[in-house]
Write a protein that holds these residues in place. Sequence first.
Motif, PDB file in Angstrom:
ATOM      1  N   ASN A 219       1.194  -1.120  -0.300  1.00 21.93           N
ATOM      2  CA  ASN A 219       0.158   0.056  -0.092  1.00 21.93           C
ATOM      3  C   ASN A 219       1.112   1.088   0.189  1.00 21.93           C
ATOM      4  O   ASN A 219       0.300   2.123  -0.315  1.00 21.93           O
ATOM      5  CB  ASN A 219      -1.179  -0.040   1.259  1.00 21.93           C
ATOM      6  CG  ASN A 219      -2.214  -0.778   0.435  1.00 21.93           C
ATOM      7  OD1 ASN A 219      -2.938  -0.111   0.296  1.00 21.93           O
ATOM      8  ND2 ASN A 219      -1.860  -2.205   1.803  1.00 21.93           N
TER       9      ASN A 219
ATOM     10  N   THR B 290       1.680   1.860  -3.317  1.00 22.64           N
ATOM     11  CA  THR B 290       0.412   2.279  -3.905  1.00 22.64           C
ATOM     12  C   THR B 290       0.067   3.495  -4.034  1.00 22.64           C
ATOM     13  O   THR B 290      -0.607   4.712  -4.816  1.00 22.64           O
ATOM     14  CB  THR B 290      -0.276   1.681  -3.189  1.00 22.64           C
ATOM     15  OG1 THR B 290      -0.827   0.451  -3.945  1.00 22.64           O
ATOM     16  CG2 THR B 290      -1.817   2.106  -4.455  1.00 22.64           C
ATOM     17  N   LEU B 291       0.005   4.383  -3.231  1.00 24.70           N
ATOM     18  CA  LEU B 291       0.414   5.449  -2.579  1.00 24.70           C
ATOM     19  C   LEU B 291       1.341   6.638  -2.948  1.00 24.70           C
ATOM     20  O   LEU B 291       1.116   7.763  -3.596  1.00 24.70           O
ATOM     21  CB  LEU B 291       0.660   6.256  -1.143  1.00 24.70           C
ATOM     22  CG  LEU B 291      -0.909   5.759  -0.505  1.00 24.70           C
ATOM     23  CD1 LEU B 291      -0.192   5.817   1.082  1.00 24.70           C
ATOM     24  CD2 LEU B 291      -1.728   6.688  -0.169  1.00 24.70           C
TER      25      LEU B 291
ATOM     26  N   PHE C  46       0.757   6.780  -6.470  1.00 22.43           N
ATOM     27  CA  PHE C  46      -0.854   7.426  -7.084  1.00 22.43           C
ATOM     28  C   PHE C  46      -0.021   9.227  -6.470  1.00 22.43           C
ATOM     29  O   PHE C  46      -0.434   9.749  -7.267  1.00 22.43           O
ATOM     30  CB  PHE C  46      -1.542   7.564  -5.440  1.00 22.43           C
ATOM     31  CG  PHE C  46      -2.829   8.657  -6.120  1.00 22.43           C
ATOM     32  CD1 PHE C  46      -3.490   8.063  -7.237  1.00 22.43           C
ATOM     33  CD2 PHE C  46      -3.706   9.065  -4.669  1.00 22.43           C
ATOM     34  CE1 PHE C  46      -4.627   8.931  -6.932  1.00 22.43           C
ATOM     35  CE2 PHE C  46      -4.148   9.872  -4.931  1.00 22.43           C
ATOM     36  CZ  PHE C  46      -5.271   9.531  -6.274  1.00 22.43           C
TER      37      PHE C  46
ATOM     38  N   TYR D 296      -6.737  15.295  -3.671  1.00 24.94           N
ATOM     39  CA  TYR D 296      -6.432  14.282  -3.885  1.00 24.94           C
ATOM     40  C   TYR D 296      -4.388  13.825  -3.535  1.00 24.94           C
ATOM     41  O   TYR D 296      -4.898  13.283  -2.518  1.00 24.94           O
ATOM     42  CB  TYR D 296      -6.960  13.523  -5.215  1.00 24.94           C
ATOM     43  CG  TYR D 296      -8.246  12.956  -5.321  1.00 24.94           C
ATOM     44  CD1 TYR D 296      -8.440  11.403  -4.433  1.00 24.94           C
ATOM     45  CD2 TYR D 296      -9.438  13.519  -5.380  1.00 24.94           C
ATOM     46  CE1 TYR D 296      -9.889  11.510  -4.538  1.00 24.94           C
ATOM     47  CE2 TYR D 296     -10.689  12.981  -5.679  1.00 24.94           C
ATOM     48  CZ  TYR D 296     -10.905  12.191  -4.965  1.00 24.94           C
ATOM     49  OH  TYR D 296     -11.495  11.150  -4.927  1.00 24.94           O
TER      50      TYR D 296
ATOM     51  N   VAL E   6      -5.036  14.334   0.223  1.00 23.06           N
ATOM     52  CA  VAL E   6      -5.095  13.116   1.151  1.00 23.06           C
ATOM     53  C   VAL E   6      -4.326  12.183   1.382  1.00 23.06           C
ATOM     54  O   VAL E   6      -3.943  11.585   1.934  1.00 23.06           O
ATOM     55  CB  VAL E   6      -6.882  13.156   0.444  1.00 23.06           C
ATOM     56  CG1 VAL E   6      -7.317  11.607   1.060  1.00 23.06           C
ATOM     57  CG2 VAL E   6      -7.630  13.986   0.936  1.00 23.06           C
TER      58      VAL E   6
ATOM     59  N   GLN F 273      -2.508  10.206   3.914  1.00 18.60           N
ATOM     60  CA  GLN F 273      -2.707   8.954   4.279  1.00 18.60           C
ATOM     61  C   GLN F 273      -0.834   8.254   4.271  1.00 18.60           C
ATOM     62  O   GLN F 273      -0.769   7.085   4.815  1.00 18.60           O
ATOM     63  CB  GLN F 273      -3.288   8.456   3.002  1.00 18.60           C
ATOM     64  CG  GLN F 273      -5.179   8.303   2.999  1.00 18.60           C
ATOM     65  CD  GLN F 273      -5.902   7.828   2.185  1.00 18.60           C
ATOM     66  OE1 GLN F 273      -4.893   7.628   1.084  1.00 18.60           O
ATOM     67  NE2 GLN F 273      -6.601   7.179   2.347  1.00 18.60           N
TER      68      GLN F 273
ATOM     69  N   ILE G 299      -6.769   2.973   1.876  1.00 19.82           N
ATOM     70  CA  ILE G 299      -5.299   2.996   0.711  1.00 19.82           C
ATOM     71  C   ILE G 299      -6.156   1.392  -0.298  1.00 19.82           C
ATOM     72  O   ILE G 299      -6.416   2.685  -1.062  1.00 19.82           O
ATOM     73  CB  ILE G 299      -4.451   2.988   1.225  1.00 19.82           C
ATOM     74  CG1 ILE G 299      -3.909   3.779   2.313  1.00 19.82           C
ATOM     75  CG2 ILE G 299      -2.894   3.284  -0.724  1.00 19.82           C
ATOM     76  CD1 ILE G 299      -2.705   3.854   3.003  1.00 19.82           C
ATOM     77  N   SER G 300      -6.338   1.249  -0.142  1.00 16.15           N
ATOM     78  CA  SER G 300      -6.914  -0.096  -1.783  1.00 16.15           C
ATOM     79  C   SER G 300      -7.770  -1.157  -1.283  1.00 16.15           C
ATOM     80  O   SER G 300      -8.199  -1.845  -2.130  1.00 16.15           O
ATOM     81  CB  SER G 300      -5.490  -0.606  -1.888  1.00 16.15           C
ATOM     82  OG  SER G 300      -5.771  -1.836  -0.960  1.00 16.15           O
TER      83      SER G 300
ATOM     84  N   THR H  73      -8.215   5.293  -1.986  1.00 17.42           N
ATOM     85  CA  THR H  73      -7.026   5.917  -2.534  1.00 17.42           C
ATOM     86  C   THR H  73      -7.259   5.129  -4.432  1.00 17.42           C
ATOM     87  O   THR H  73      -7.601   5.557  -5.176  1.00 17.42           O
ATOM     88  CB  THR H  73      -5.937   5.600  -2.203  1.00 17.42           C
ATOM     89  OG1 THR H  73      -5.938   6.307  -0.999  1.00 17.42           O
ATOM     90  CG2 THR H  73      -5.346   6.178  -3.241  1.00 17.42           C
ATOM     91  N   THR H  74      -6.974   3.569  -4.113  1.00 14.79           N
ATOM     92  CA  THR H  74      -7.229   3.079  -5.502  1.00 14.79           C
ATOM     93  C   THR H  74      -8.471   1.494  -4.965  1.00 14.79           C
ATOM     94  O   THR H  74      -8.970   0.928  -6.122  1.00 14.79           O
ATOM     95  CB  THR H  74      -6.594   1.749  -5.230  1.00 14.79           C
ATOM     96  OG1 THR H  74      -6.087   1.147  -4.407  1.00 14.79           O
ATOM     97  CG2 THR H  74      -5.289   2.964  -5.756  1.00 14.79           C
TER      98      THR H  74
ATOM     99  N   SER I 133     -12.723   8.200  -4.737  1.00 13.90           N
ATOM    100  CA  SER I 133     -11.805   7.031  -4.834  1.00 13.90           C
ATOM    101  C   SER I 133     -10.964   8.265  -5.705  1.00 13.90           C
ATOM    102  O   SER I 133     -11.822   8.016  -6.760  1.00 13.90           O
ATOM    103  CB  SER I 133     -12.588   5.959  -5.288  1.00 13.90           C
ATOM    104  OG  SER I 133     -11.421   5.041  -5.518  1.00 13.90           O
ATOM    105  N   GLY I 134      -9.797   7.737  -5.237  1.00 12.62           N
ATOM    106  CA  GLY I 134      -8.848   8.039  -6.365  1.00 12.62           C
ATOM    107  C   GLY I 134      -8.825   7.537  -7.697  1.00 12.62           C
ATOM    108  O   GLY I 134      -8.875   8.131  -8.381  1.00 12.62           O
ATOM    109  N   ARG I 135      -8.762   6.601  -7.343  1.00 12.85           N
ATOM    110  CA  ARG I 135      -8.792   5.631  -8.948  1.00 12.85           C
ATOM    111  C   ARG I 135      -9.332   4.765  -9.461  1.00 12.85           C
ATOM    112  O   ARG I 135      -9.508   3.735 -10.449  1.00 12.85           O
ATOM    113  CB  ARG I 135      -7.103   4.211  -9.119  1.00 12.85           C
ATOM    114  CG  ARG I 135      -6.234   5.591  -9.733  1.00 12.85           C
ATOM    115  CD  ARG I 135      -5.315   4.871  -9.398  1.00 12.85           C
ATOM    116  NE  ARG I 135      -3.534   5.412  -9.565  1.00 12.85           N
ATOM    117  CZ  ARG I 135      -2.229   5.105  -9.180  1.00 12.85           C
ATOM    118  NH1 ARG I 135      -2.719   3.364  -9.078  1.00 12.85           N
ATOM    119  NH2 ARG I 135      -1.096   5.312  -9.274  1.00 12.85           N
TER     120      ARG I 135
END
Lengths: 279, 295
Positions: free
Chosen positions: A229, A232-233, A236, A256, A259, A263, B178-179, B197-198, B217-219
């Motif tokens: 994760n 992933t962040l 992003f 976004y 945020v 996170q 996050i996911s 986020t995803t 939601s981001g993605r």
Amino acid sequence: MRCKELEAVLEQEGLSPLPPEAQEHLAECPDCQDFFADISAIAVAAKQIPAEENPPDRVWISLRAQLAAEGIIREEAPLELAASIPWWQNLSQLFRPRMLASVGAGILVVLGSVYVTNRPRLNSAQHTPTSQGALTSSQPKISEAAESLAPAPVGSAPAAAAKNGSPTARVTRVSVPPLPREAPRDLKPSPSESAYLGESAAVLSATESALPGRQLAGNAMADASLRANLRTLNEFIAECEARLKQNPQDQLTREYLNVAYQQKAELLTAMMDSGRSEH
Amino acid sequence: MRQRTWTERSVVTALGAGLFLCAGGLAVARPPEQQERHFKVKERPLVVLQNIVNGRIEVKSWKNAEVVVTSSAASDKVAIDVEQVGDRIDINASSLVDSAQPHEAEANFQLVVPEQTELQLKTQTGLILVEQVNGDMKLQSVAGDVHLKEVSGYIIVRTTGGSLVCTLCSGKLEFTSISGNATVVQPSLNNVNVMTTTGNILYDGDFIHTGFYQMNSGRGLIEVRFSGNDSFDLKAQTSLGTVDNQAAAFLKPDSHGNHASTDKFRHSLIGTVGQGLAKVELSSYSGTIRILKRD
């Protein structure tokens, strides 16, 4: 010497060696002896309290990102201590526009109250429309000022939650008639905001690089999830930053990004805590 | 003679080794040790459970003013502490060794609580399942999913990668991940705030009048399925994604004076279903937002 005088001496000079007169009084007065014993015990206990530890930087970043996401802050507050600023610089603060505006507003209030006190009395029939007119004309200005001070980003999760969660906000939405919207302002980030994002990124990167390579929390699945994760962040965040570099005025992307930074700070905190919680 | 003695010794040694291995195998394969503890409480207890090893947490309710904690640890490498202070029950599970294998560092919990109970549950990888509990709850997980059924109250769910499935929930819901995905089915929630986020978000249910629903939601994909009786103002916006409006026939221009954003950096859709009593805000960075009416 009397009891109150001894108290004054203790207040001014503390527990340093007392003057002979105070010592004489203390030797004779049981109340003052009790008081002195209490003070001494407090002083000893206070010395045993460990020094406060500052929370890690990532906590501040998380907090700052949350405040920025809610539109409560727009730029960093100056961190210099007042004591470290020379007095002539403090003097120059008086001539800053904000201070001048405050002083001007104060003078206007004083003049206004003097005028109200000394003006000839009007009957209520004449008075009411005037005051209503003043009220209605002042409403948009107050509203605009509030809007410019605390801009609530449209679509922001925390901002909208705060906006709609509070009963006051609901009342305002219902009772105040719609006001003309302020023209959209330039959304380009201020230099301090850019610096803030850069600083946050730097601190978070430093924290990330300090993460131990070994497994966190004695739990392989949780460790793998945390690290995945984090990747992933990071992806992003990189995507949002690339987008903002091309279009600095894209407010939704900025929200976004905020945020995501928040996170990431929380995730890093969880990872560090996991590492520490291993016994 | 000497040869025979040597043979006997070899046989005894081999048998001993075999017995040792069998005993070891039995120890590894032994069923988890289960403990059940009962705690008398008053009407609205608080149960705090911190499970920092693997494991599943199940919470169900009953009519009795008693909390039953059934725990099972897969090995003696996990310590479980349960303590009651008034109406608060604290449960902690932690690993006693630095590098236990995943199957060794595991503790599962089954709780039976009064219907009106506040919960604070934290786990790493196992499922959190809560059914028929009325009370505020804060549920945290790293990779474990969270399943809620017929719960009500102020529900806060935070996961890193775990998903949420919320069925027949009521009250207020906050989900951050996050996911992880969020699936909200047949809710009676008047306040929803979902942010991932995803992950994907699915909201399939009614919007309560005067309620406020915010899903970001981001993605991921955000899909909202509403009914013909619903009444809400809708605002959907995305930076790089698309807004897929499959309910154009039901969506009128906004009746409260809101207009689509002129911001060139976002695609947005603003409209009203019915009288626009509830407020629904959907936003994504690059995902799709889909709005459709249930059959």
